[in-house]
Design a protein around this motif. Structure first.
Motif, PDB file in Angstrom:
ATOM      1  N   LEU A  33       0.828  -1.208   0.000  1.00  0.00           N
ATOM      2  CA  LEU A  33       0.000   0.000   0.000  1.00  0.00           C
ATOM      3  C   LEU A  33       0.860   1.255   0.000  1.00  0.00           C
ATOM      4  O   LEU A  33       0.608   2.197  -0.758  1.00  0.00           O
ATOM      5  N   ALA A  34       1.879   1.275   0.847  1.00  0.00           N
ATOM      6  CA  ALA A  34       2.718   2.464   0.974  1.00  0.00           C
ATOM      7  C   ALA A  34       3.497   2.736  -0.307  1.00  0.00           C
ATOM      8  O   ALA A  34       3.585   3.881  -0.771  1.00  0.00           O
ATOM      9  N   ALA A  35       4.066   1.684  -0.895  1.00  0.00           N
ATOM     10  CA  ALA A  35       4.872   1.856  -2.105  1.00  0.00           C
ATOM     11  C   ALA A  35       4.026   2.349  -3.273  1.00  0.00           C
ATOM     12  O   ALA A  35       4.409   3.286  -3.992  1.00  0.00           O
ATOM     13  N   CYS A  36       2.863   1.743  -3.435  1.00  0.00           N
ATOM     14  CA  CYS A  36       1.990   2.139  -4.545  1.00  0.00           C
ATOM     15  C   CYS A  36       1.404   3.529  -4.319  1.00  0.00           C
ATOM     16  O   CYS A  36       1.277   4.318  -5.259  1.00  0.00           O
ATOM     17  N   ARG A  37       1.048   3.825  -3.080  1.00  0.00           N
ATOM     18  CA  ARG A  37       0.510   5.152  -2.773  1.00  0.00           C
ATOM     19  C   ARG A  37       1.535   6.235  -3.099  1.00  0.00           C
ATOM     20  O   ARG A  37       1.218   7.253  -3.737  1.00  0.00           O
ATOM     21  N   LYS A  38       2.778   6.013  -2.688  1.00  0.00           N
ATOM     22  CA  LYS A  38       3.837   6.991  -2.944  1.00  0.00           C
ATOM     23  C   LYS A  38       4.058   7.168  -4.445  1.00  0.00           C
ATOM     24  O   LYS A  38       4.171   8.289  -4.952  1.00  0.00           O
ATOM     25  N   GLU A  39       4.107   6.056  -5.164  1.00  0.00           N
ATOM     26  CA  GLU A  39       4.367   6.098  -6.600  1.00  0.00           C
ATOM     27  C   GLU A  39       3.249   6.799  -7.356  1.00  0.00           C
ATOM     28  O   GLU A  39       3.495   7.644  -8.222  1.00  0.00           O
ATOM     29  N   ILE A  40       2.011   6.478  -7.016  1.00  0.00           N
ATOM     30  CA  ILE A  40       0.876   7.057  -7.740  1.00  0.00           C
ATOM     31  C   ILE A  40       0.729   8.541  -7.429  1.00  0.00           C
ATOM     32  O   ILE A  40       0.496   9.352  -8.326  1.00  0.00           O
TER      33      ILE A  40
END
Length: 214
Positions: A176-183
């Motif tokens: 969740l954290a990685a995708c949230r940051k990337e998006i």
């Protein structure tokens, strides 16, 4: 005692809402008609007075759940939508969350009516999102649509992957954290090119310069 048309319609809507939550929580194959009707407070026999089949209820309940997500997306900034979607709260509450993430995999094996409902939901979420002022904002409608679809597919996939991990797994949060940051980073518009500085004007044509040293 005969039930009025208004009450019958209210009962049907209650069953649809109950089914929408149960299907999101347990999957289409994880809920039987008897259990569903019991959860809604009705007898098993009453189901076929309201619906022709479980498939019909699945399509209606999908529309009900997707409408809730569409309503949340309407007018929301893309950044706020992504942050809420990729939160631990959403990940841990499938019964109250997005039908796309909870049942997208199941829907691919269901009837044409169910899949058509999901397709309509995707269109509704895209139309509801406010992309103004983001990197997705574009005068090219086709380009903006492609970017919006990419973000939506990314957030749905992230929640699916996170839920596939054990609840106490660090990986569930990491996804969740990685995708949230990337998006969120992808939503930030690129800095505009600096405007050229104002050039100092030279001597006007036709007028000789004055040599103050003479």
């Amino acid at each position: 005692m005969k039930v009025s048309k208004a009450q019958a319609q209210a009962n049907r809507e209650h069953v649809v809402q109950t089914a929408s939550a149960l299907f999101r929580e347990r999957g289409y194959d994880g809920v039987g008609v008897a259990d569903l009707m019991a959860a809604a407070g009705f007898t098993h026999g009453g189901f076929y007075k309201q619906f022709e089949s479980k498939a019909e209820l699945m399509a209606e309940s999908a529309a009900c759940g997707i409408a809730q997500t569409v309503a949340l997306s309407e007018g929301a900034t893309a950044a706020n939508f992504v942050s809420a979607y990729l939160s631990r709260e959403h990940r841990d509450a499938p019964a109250k969350g997005c039908t796309m993430a909870a049942l997208g995999g199941d829907a691919s094996r269901q009837s044409e009516a169910v899949r058509a409902t999901f397709a309509g939901g995707i269109e509704g979420i895209l139309a509801g999102l406010n992309l103004e002022g983001t990197a997705l904002d574009s005068d090219d409608a086709q380009e903006a649509r492609a970017k919006g679809l990419s973000v939506l597919a990314h957030v749905v996939g992230a929640v699916v992957m996170s839920r596939a991990c054990p609840d106490d797994s660090p990986l569930a949060d990491e996804i969740l954290a990685a995708c949230r940051k990337e998006i969120l980073a992808s939503l930030v518009p690129p800095p505009s090119a600096p405007k050229p500085g104002r050039r100092r004007a030279g001597p006007r044509a036709g007028k000789p310069s004055v040599d103050k040293g003479r």
